[in-house]
Scaffold this motif. Structure first.
Motif, PDB file in Angstrom:
ATOM      1  N   VAL A 167       1.209  -1.113  -0.114  1.00  0.00           N
ATOM      2  CA  VAL A 167      -0.022   0.050   0.133  1.00  0.00           C
ATOM      3  C   VAL A 167       0.872   1.167  -0.165  1.00  0.00           C
ATOM      4  CG1 VAL A 167      -1.593   1.410   1.283  1.00  0.00           C
ATOM      5  CG2 VAL A 167      -1.786  -1.349   1.146  1.00  0.00           C
ATOM      6  N   GLY A 169       0.633   5.588  -2.043  1.00  0.00           N
ATOM      7  CA  GLY A 169      -0.162   6.661  -1.713  1.00  0.00           C
ATOM      8  C   GLY A 169       0.161   7.459  -3.189  1.00  0.00           C
ATOM      9  N   ASP A 185       0.112   9.735   2.053  1.00  0.00           N
ATOM     10  CA  ASP A 185      -0.993   9.195   1.656  1.00  0.00           C
ATOM     11  C   ASP A 185      -2.312  10.037   1.889  1.00  0.00           C
ATOM     12  OD1 ASP A 185      -3.316   7.492   0.868  1.00  0.00           O
ATOM     13  OD2 ASP A 185      -2.551   5.685   1.646  1.00  0.00           O
ATOM     14  N   ALA A 188      -5.678   8.282   3.158  1.00  0.00           N
ATOM     15  CA  ALA A 188      -5.805   7.455   4.474  1.00  0.00           C
ATOM     16  C   ALA A 188      -5.362   8.655   5.642  1.00  0.00           C
ATOM     17  CB  ALA A 188      -4.825   6.326   4.434  1.00  0.00           C
ATOM     18  N   ASN A 189      -5.017   9.661   5.235  1.00  0.00           N
ATOM     19  CA  ASN A 189      -4.477  10.757   6.094  1.00  0.00           C
ATOM     20  C   ASN A 189      -3.561  10.179   7.073  1.00  0.00           C
ATOM     21  OD1 ASN A 189      -5.156  13.505   6.637  1.00  0.00           O
ATOM     22  ND2 ASN A 189      -5.810  12.963   8.491  1.00  0.00           N
ATOM     23  N   HIS A 192       2.919   6.407   5.356  1.00  0.00           N
ATOM     24  CA  HIS A 192       3.144   5.231   5.402  1.00  0.00           C
ATOM     25  C   HIS A 192       4.846   5.142   5.593  1.00  0.00           C
ATOM     26  CE1 HIS A 192      -0.577   3.948   4.228  1.00  0.00           C
ATOM     27  NE2 HIS A 192      -0.401   4.379   3.225  1.00  0.00           N
ATOM     28  N   ASP A 204       2.378   3.427  10.464  1.00  0.00           N
ATOM     29  CA  ASP A 204       1.924   4.570   9.720  1.00  0.00           C
ATOM     30  C   ASP A 204       2.083   5.893  10.765  1.00  0.00           C
ATOM     31  OD1 ASP A 204      -0.737   2.921   8.351  1.00  0.00           O
ATOM     32  OD2 ASP A 204       1.126   3.269   7.500  1.00  0.00           O
ATOM     33  N   PRO A 206       0.026   8.817  11.708  1.00  0.00           N
ATOM     34  CA  PRO A 206      -1.098   9.659  11.439  1.00  0.00           C
ATOM     35  C   PRO A 206      -0.948  11.152  11.623  1.00  0.00           C
ATOM     36  CG  PRO A 206      -1.268   8.606  13.781  1.00  0.00           C
ATOM     37  CD  PRO A 206       0.128   8.451  13.053  1.00  0.00           C
ATOM     38  N   LYS A 212      -5.175  15.462   4.591  1.00  0.00           N
ATOM     39  CA  LYS A 212      -4.758  15.083   3.276  1.00  0.00           C
ATOM     40  C   LYS A 212      -3.043  15.636   3.161  1.00  0.00           C
ATOM     41  CE  LYS A 212      -9.222  15.143   0.942  1.00  0.00           C
ATOM     42  NZ  LYS A 212      -9.936  15.840  -0.049  1.00  0.00           N
TER      43      LYS A 212
END
Length: 334
Positions: A167, A169, A185, A188-189, A192, A204, A206, A212
């Motif tokens: 995965v 982004g 990404d 997904a905000n 990664h 990740d 966050p 964004k």
């Protein structure tokens, strides 16, 4: 190497606010027209005084001081990104001799700066727009496809050492040490943290309050990650601990960043992350110390700013943009 948990929870630490310092004013001092219909990534050959700009027909090469066309490196359709492999002679930086460029369909080319033509074409497992970064520790080029793949390319032999589906982004990527590739990404905000040795996601980052994330820059010495979100929030993350410890306010829209040491030369800012955003805002995040950063200044340049590169010879910034529907490179100086 420190292992990150699968998900890193953003901590509620108070912002570290630096003292207000005099701003350094950046302004547009030039604009170079580009031959194609678009302009994506760009890189500066400071020693050879050339600009390499990824456009629809390949990589356009310009004189960095005048903007005059020097040539074109073909071999790609829908070119997305370009990087020059940094060379070192002992502890001193040496002129780059080789570069890589990527396209929107999972291809990467290697090229010689002397001959300005492809020396190898590499087909990746994944498809979609591909971004590039260079890991100085392993001397590898990391290629991340927005469609979800990661490939490690030996910078000397042009051979793919490892690749895998993962995965990713659609935002900017950065790397440089510790075996990690950071990928923004916005969907997904998160950012990664991809391990290009194991081809796995180590966790990740966050966003604390931002929305964004698209722009990234990395200080490989202090291991600080500068993340800019489309809503204008700029989060500075300690990559060892995995939390945002400073938040600043930038412009709005998709962002691109670059990190530079001594961006105005000796005696000025120690280092800075420069953030370019679609609304035309250029933000300079000034390093005061490894845990102390402030907004050194914000400057309105031209709407539609895209990629940004730094020239360590002239201390100029080069930024892709659009002017009356045509792609240009904007030259900014303080």
């Amino acid at each position: 190497m420190n292992r990150l948990p699968r998900v890193l929870v953003s901590c509620s630490f108070s912002f570290l606010v630096a003292a207000v310092l005099p701003a350094q004013t950046y302004k547009v001092i030039g604009e170079y027209k580009l031959p194609g219909a678009s302009a994506k990534g760009l890189a500066v050959d400071s020693d050879g005084r050339r600009l390499f700009v990824a456009d629809g027909d390949g990589v356009a090469v310009l004189n960095a001081d005048t903007g005059a066309a020097v040539g074109t490196i073909s071999g790609l359709k829908g070119a997305q990104d370009v990087l020059l492999v940094p060379e070192m002679k002992d502890d001193e930086k040496a002129p780059s001799v080789k570069g890589f460029a990527s396209d929107a369909d999972g291809h990467v080319i290697a090229f010689s700066l002397a001959e300005m033509k492809p020396a190898a074409t590499i087909k990746l497992d994944g498809s979609g727009p591909t971004s590039l970064c260079y890991d100085a520790d392993t001397k590898t080029v990391e290629a991340v496809s927005a469609g979800g793949s990661l490939a490690t390319i030996d910078a000397a032999t042009n051979k793919v050492l490892k690749s895998g589906r993962i995965v990713a982004g659609t935002g900017q990527i950065v790397c440089g040490n510790m075996g990690h590739v950071y990928v923004a990404d916005p969907a997904a905000n998160v950012v990664h943290v991809l391990n290009h040795q194991t081809m796995k996601n180590d966790g990740d980052f966050p966003m604390k309050t931002g929305s964004k994330p698209t722009g990234l820059a990395l200080d490989t010495r202090g291991r600080r990650l500068f993340v800019t979100c489309e809503d204008g929030t700029i989060e500075i993350i300690d990559t060892d601990a995995g939390f945002t410890f400073i938040e600043l306010k930038g412009g709005t829209g998709v962002a691109h960043e670059i990190f530079a040491w001594l961006p105005q030369g000796k005696g000025q800012w120690k280092a800075a992350a420069f953030v370019a955003q679609e609304d035309g805002t250029l933000s300079g995040i000034r390093m005061n110390a490894f845990i102390n950063y402030s907004l050194g200044g914000q400057y309105k340049l031209s709407p539609g700013l895209g990629s940004v590169a730094y020239d360590d010879k002239t201390h100029h910034l080069f930024l892709t943009s659009m002017n009356s529907g045509s792609p240009v490179v904007v030259v900014a100086a303080y």
